[in-house]
Design an enzyme around this catalytic site. Structure first.
Site, short mmCIF file in Angstrom:
data_model
loop_
_atom_site.label_atom_id
_atom_site.label_comp_id
_atom_site.label_asym_id
_atom_site.label_seq_id
_atom_site.Cartn_x
_atom_site.Cartn_y
_atom_site.Cartn_z
N SER A 7 1.00 -1.21 0.00
CA SER A 7 -0.05 0.08 0.00
C SER A 7 0.80 1.38 -0.04
CB SER A 7 -0.99 0.02 1.13
OG SER A 7 -1.75 1.05 1.15
N HIS A 34 -0.96 -1.23 -4.50
CA HIS A 34 -2.13 -0.83 -4.12
C HIS A 34 -2.07 0.75 -3.70
CE1 HIS A 34 -6.15 -2.12 -2.26
NE2 HIS A 34 -5.94 -0.89 -1.27
N HIS A 92 -8.00 1.38 -4.95
CA HIS A 92 -8.98 1.16 -3.95
C HIS A 92 -9.89 2.59 -3.76
CE1 HIS A 92 -9.98 -0.27 0.39
NE2 HIS A 92 -11.09 -0.09 -0.18
N MET A 109 -12.08 -5.82 4.41
CA MET A 109 -11.14 -4.74 4.99
C MET A 109 -11.08 -5.26 6.48
SD MET A 109 -10.41 -2.21 3.41
CE MET A 109 -9.66 -1.26 4.64
N GLY A 135 -9.34 4.48 6.20
CA GLY A 135 -9.00 5.73 6.41
C GLY A 135 -7.71 6.16 6.78
N PHE A 136 -7.25 4.96 7.60
CA PHE A 136 -5.73 5.32 8.10
C PHE A 136 -5.08 4.28 7.97
CE2 PHE A 136 -8.71 8.42 10.12
CZ PHE A 136 -8.03 9.64 9.88
N GLY A 137 -3.57 4.48 7.83
CA GLY A 137 -2.71 3.27 7.75
C GLY A 137 -2.25 3.00 9.41
N GLY A 138 -1.68 1.90 9.41
CA GLY A 138 -1.03 1.44 10.89
C GLY A 138 -2.02 0.97 11.70
N GLY A 182 -3.69 -3.86 8.36
CA GLY A 182 -2.75 -4.51 9.72
C GLY A 182 -2.00 -5.83 9.18
N GLY A 190 1.00 -2.44 4.18
CA GLY A 190 1.68 -1.08 3.89
C GLY A 190 2.73 -1.13 4.80
#
Length: 228
Positions: A18, A41, A74, A145, A150-153, A185, A205
Site C-alpha cells: 500500500s 495498492h 482502491h 477490510m 481511512g488510516f494506515g497502521g 494490519g 503497507g
C-alpha cells in the site's frame, strides 16, 4: 499481455504494498524498493467517505511510468461512479469500490468492465459479507477490510477471517473466479491465518514500507502465505 494476467493466472498468494505507507518525498525510489511485489495498492481517500485525504488521479498518472505491474486502485470515496474514467485514464488496472458507497453496484461493475479493467468490491468490517451474494458472479475481486478504512497502521481485526472462509466456500461451491483480498494490519504475524481462512491477495503497507528490507519482507509474506 495485460498487467493483470499475473494476478488472475499466477501463483498465489499475491502481495500488493500500500503506497499510503511510503515516503511521499521520494515516491519513485520507494517503488523501486517494492519491485518484488505483484501489484501496487493505491488508496484513494476523499475526506468524505473516510476521514482522511490521500491523492488523486494526477498522482497515479505520474507514477504509471515508474511501475510496470498492475495498479490496484482502491476507491474509498463517495460517489465512486464519478471516478472510473479519471483513474482508468491514469493507468488503473483494477478498480475496487465500496459496497456501502453506491446504490448501483452492478451498474458500476459493468462500467468498470466496459473500460477493459478488473472490477472489485470492498466491505467495511461492520458489513456482512452475505450482501455480496448477488454480485459475486460479476466480480474479479472481493476486498475484505481487516481494519476500519481511512488510516494506515491500524491493528488487524482477526474476526474478519470468518468472511474470508465464507467467500472461499462460496467460490468453491460456484466455481467462482474472484480473488479474495484483505487490507488492514497485514503482517508476518497474521498472514498465515488469513491465508488459511481463504485470502489469496494481500495488501500490506506499514509492514512492508517500514521494514529494513521491503523486498525481503515481501518475500517473507509470500512464503508464509504459501506455506499456510
Amino acid at each position: 499481455m495485460k498487467r493483470t494476467d499475473i494476478l488472475l493466472k499466477g501463483e498465489k498468494p499475491l502481495i500488493s504494498p500500500s503506497l499510503l505507507a511510503a515516503d511521499f518525498t521520494k515516491l519513485a525510489s520507494e517503488l523501486e524498493r517494492v519491485a518484488e511485489a505483484d501489484a501496487l495498492h493505491l488508496d484513494i481517500m476523499d475526506g468524505h467517505y473516510v476521514p482522511n485525504i490521500s491523492y488523486g488521479p494526477a498522482i497515479v498518472g505520474q507514477l504509471r511510468p515508474y511501475w510496470g505491474k498492475a495498479f490496484d486502485v482502491h476507491l474509498m470515496v463517495s460517489e465512486p461512479e464519478r471516478w472510473v474514467d479519471p483513474f482508468v485514464k491514469a493507468g488503473a488496472d483494477i478498480l475496487t469500490f465500496h459496497w456501502e458507497a453506491t446504490h448501483h453496484g452492478h451498474r458500476l461493475i459493468q462500467n468498470i468492465h466496459e473500460q477493459g479493467i478488473l472490477a472489485g468490491v470492498s466491505l467495511n468490517p461492520g458489513t456482512p459479507v452475505q450482501v455480496l451474494d448477488p454480485l459475486l458472479p460479476f466480480l474479479d475481486l472481493v476486498l475484505i477490510m481487516t481494519v476500519n478504512p481511512g488510516f494506515g497502521g491500524q491493528a488487524y481485526i482477526a474476526e474478519m477471517e470468518a468472511k474470508l472462509k465464507w467467500l472461499r466456500r462460496k467460490r468453491e461451491e460456484t466455481n467462482g473466479k474472484w480473488l479474495i483480498q484483505i487490507d488492514g494490519g497485514v503482517s508476518d504475524q497474521n498472514i498465515a491465518s488469513a491465508s488459511q481462512a481463504g485470502a489469496d491477495f494481500f495488501v500490506a503497507g506499514t509492514s512492508i514500507f517500514k521494514a529494513e528490507s521491503p523486498e525481503n519482507m515481501i518475500r517473507r509474506l509470500r512464503d508464509l502465505g504459501r506455506k499456510a
